[in-house]
Design a protein around this motif. Structure first.
Motif, PDB file in Angstrom:
ATOM      1  N   MET A   1       0.843  -1.175   0.000  1.00  0.00           N
ATOM      2  CA  MET A   1       0.000   0.000   0.000  1.00  0.00           C
ATOM      3  C   MET A   1       0.885   1.235   0.000  1.00  0.00           C
ATOM      4  N   HIS A   2       0.476   2.206  -0.788  1.00  0.00           N
ATOM      5  CA  HIS A   2       1.138   3.510  -0.807  1.00  0.00           C
ATOM      6  C   HIS A   2       0.118   4.552  -0.397  1.00  0.00           C
ATOM      7  N   ARG A   3       0.571   5.518   0.397  1.00  0.00           N
ATOM      8  CA  ARG A   3      -0.329   6.569   0.858  1.00  0.00           C
ATOM      9  C   ARG A   3       0.448   7.876   0.892  1.00  0.00           C
ATOM     10  N   ALA A   4      -0.179   8.947   0.399  1.00  0.00           N
ATOM     11  CA  ALA A   4       0.421  10.279   0.431  1.00  0.00           C
ATOM     12  C   ALA A   4      -0.573  11.232   1.077  1.00  0.00           C
ATOM     13  N   ASP A   5      -0.092  12.070   2.000  1.00  0.00           N
ATOM     14  CA  ASP A   5      -0.926  13.052   2.691  1.00  0.00           C
ATOM     15  C   ASP A   5      -0.390  14.451   2.407  1.00  0.00           C
ATOM     16  N   LEU A   6      -1.309  15.380   2.229  1.00  0.00           N
ATOM     17  CA  LEU A   6      -0.954  16.769   1.986  1.00  0.00           C
ATOM     18  C   LEU A   6      -1.989  17.635   2.678  1.00  0.00           C
ATOM     19  N   GLY A   7      -1.548  18.685   3.366  1.00  0.00           N
ATOM     20  CA  GLY A   7      -2.507  19.524   4.069  1.00  0.00           C
ATOM     21  C   GLY A   7      -2.005  20.937   4.260  1.00  0.00           C
ATOM     22  N   VAL A   8      -2.947  21.826   4.545  1.00  0.00           N
ATOM     23  CA  VAL A   8      -2.624  23.223   4.810  1.00  0.00           C
ATOM     24  C   VAL A   8      -3.627  23.753   5.839  1.00  0.00           C
ATOM     25  N   ALA A   9      -3.143  24.598   6.743  1.00  0.00           N
ATOM     26  CA  ALA A   9      -3.999  25.243   7.734  1.00  0.00           C
ATOM     27  C   ALA A   9      -3.812  26.756   7.591  1.00  0.00           C
ATOM     28  N   PHE A  10      -4.924  27.491   7.696  1.00  0.00           N
ATOM     29  CA  PHE A  10      -4.838  28.934   7.528  1.00  0.00           C
ATOM     30  C   PHE A  10      -5.968  29.611   8.300  1.00  0.00           C
ATOM     31  N   PRO A  11      -5.726  30.850   8.777  1.00  0.00           N
ATOM     32  CA  PRO A  11      -6.772  31.586   9.493  1.00  0.00           C
ATOM     33  C   PRO A  11      -7.756  32.211   8.499  1.00  0.00           C
ATOM     34  N   LEU A  12      -9.009  32.237   8.897  1.00  0.00           N
ATOM     35  CA  LEU A  12     -10.058  32.871   8.098  1.00  0.00           C
ATOM     36  C   LEU A  12     -10.974  33.608   9.076  1.00  0.00           C
ATOM     37  N   GLY A  13     -10.634  34.858   9.379  1.00  0.00           N
ATOM     38  CA  GLY A  13     -11.360  35.616  10.402  1.00  0.00           C
ATOM     39  C   GLY A  13     -11.091  35.029  11.781  1.00  0.00           C
ATOM     40  N   ASN A  14     -12.152  34.704  12.534  1.00  0.00           N
ATOM     41  CA  ASN A  14     -12.015  34.116  13.869  1.00  0.00           C
ATOM     42  C   ASN A  14     -11.926  32.593  13.820  1.00  0.00           C
ATOM     43  N   VAL A  15     -11.892  32.031  12.635  1.00  0.00           N
ATOM     44  CA  VAL A  15     -11.893  30.578  12.468  1.00  0.00           C
ATOM     45  C   VAL A  15     -10.591  30.154  11.791  1.00  0.00           C
ATOM     46  N   ASN A  16     -10.007  29.068  12.267  1.00  0.00           N
ATOM     47  CA  ASN A  16      -8.851  28.469  11.606  1.00  0.00           C
ATOM     48  C   ASN A  16      -9.325  27.292  10.766  1.00  0.00           C
ATOM     49  N   MET A  17      -8.998  27.285   9.489  1.00  0.00           N
ATOM     50  CA  MET A  17      -9.424  26.241   8.566  1.00  0.00           C
ATOM     51  C   MET A  17      -8.278  25.250   8.357  1.00  0.00           C
ATOM     52  N   ASP A  18      -8.635  23.992   8.215  1.00  0.00           N
ATOM     53  CA  ASP A  18      -7.661  22.928   7.959  1.00  0.00           C
ATOM     54  C   ASP A  18      -8.165  22.119   6.765  1.00  0.00           C
ATOM     55  N   LEU A  19      -7.414  22.140   5.680  1.00  0.00           N
ATOM     56  CA  LEU A  19      -7.774  21.409   4.468  1.00  0.00           C
ATOM     57  C   LEU A  19      -6.681  20.378   4.208  1.00  0.00           C
TER      58      LEU A  19
END
Length: 48
Positions: A1-19
């Motif tokens: 099995m091969h697995r790759a993960d990629l992510g980014v976190a960024f502020p958006l006003g009073n909320v922090n988003m994680d994609l």
């Protein structure tokens, strides 16, 4: 099995988003079946 993960976190006003996204590529030894797919996640953290 091969697995790759990629992510980014960024502020958006009073909320922090994680994609983040994961890609899976797996092959069974018996029968030769193969599974490939993407998983995409979006999360939010509200600081108060």
């Amino acid at each position: 099995m091969h697995r790759a993960d990629l992510g980014v976190a960024f502020p958006l006003g009073n909320v922090n988003m994680d994609l983040s996204a994961s890609y899976f590529d797996a092959k069974a030894e018996e029968g030769g079946r193969r599974y490939k797919d993407w998983t995409i996640r979006l999360g939010a953290v509200w600081n108060f």
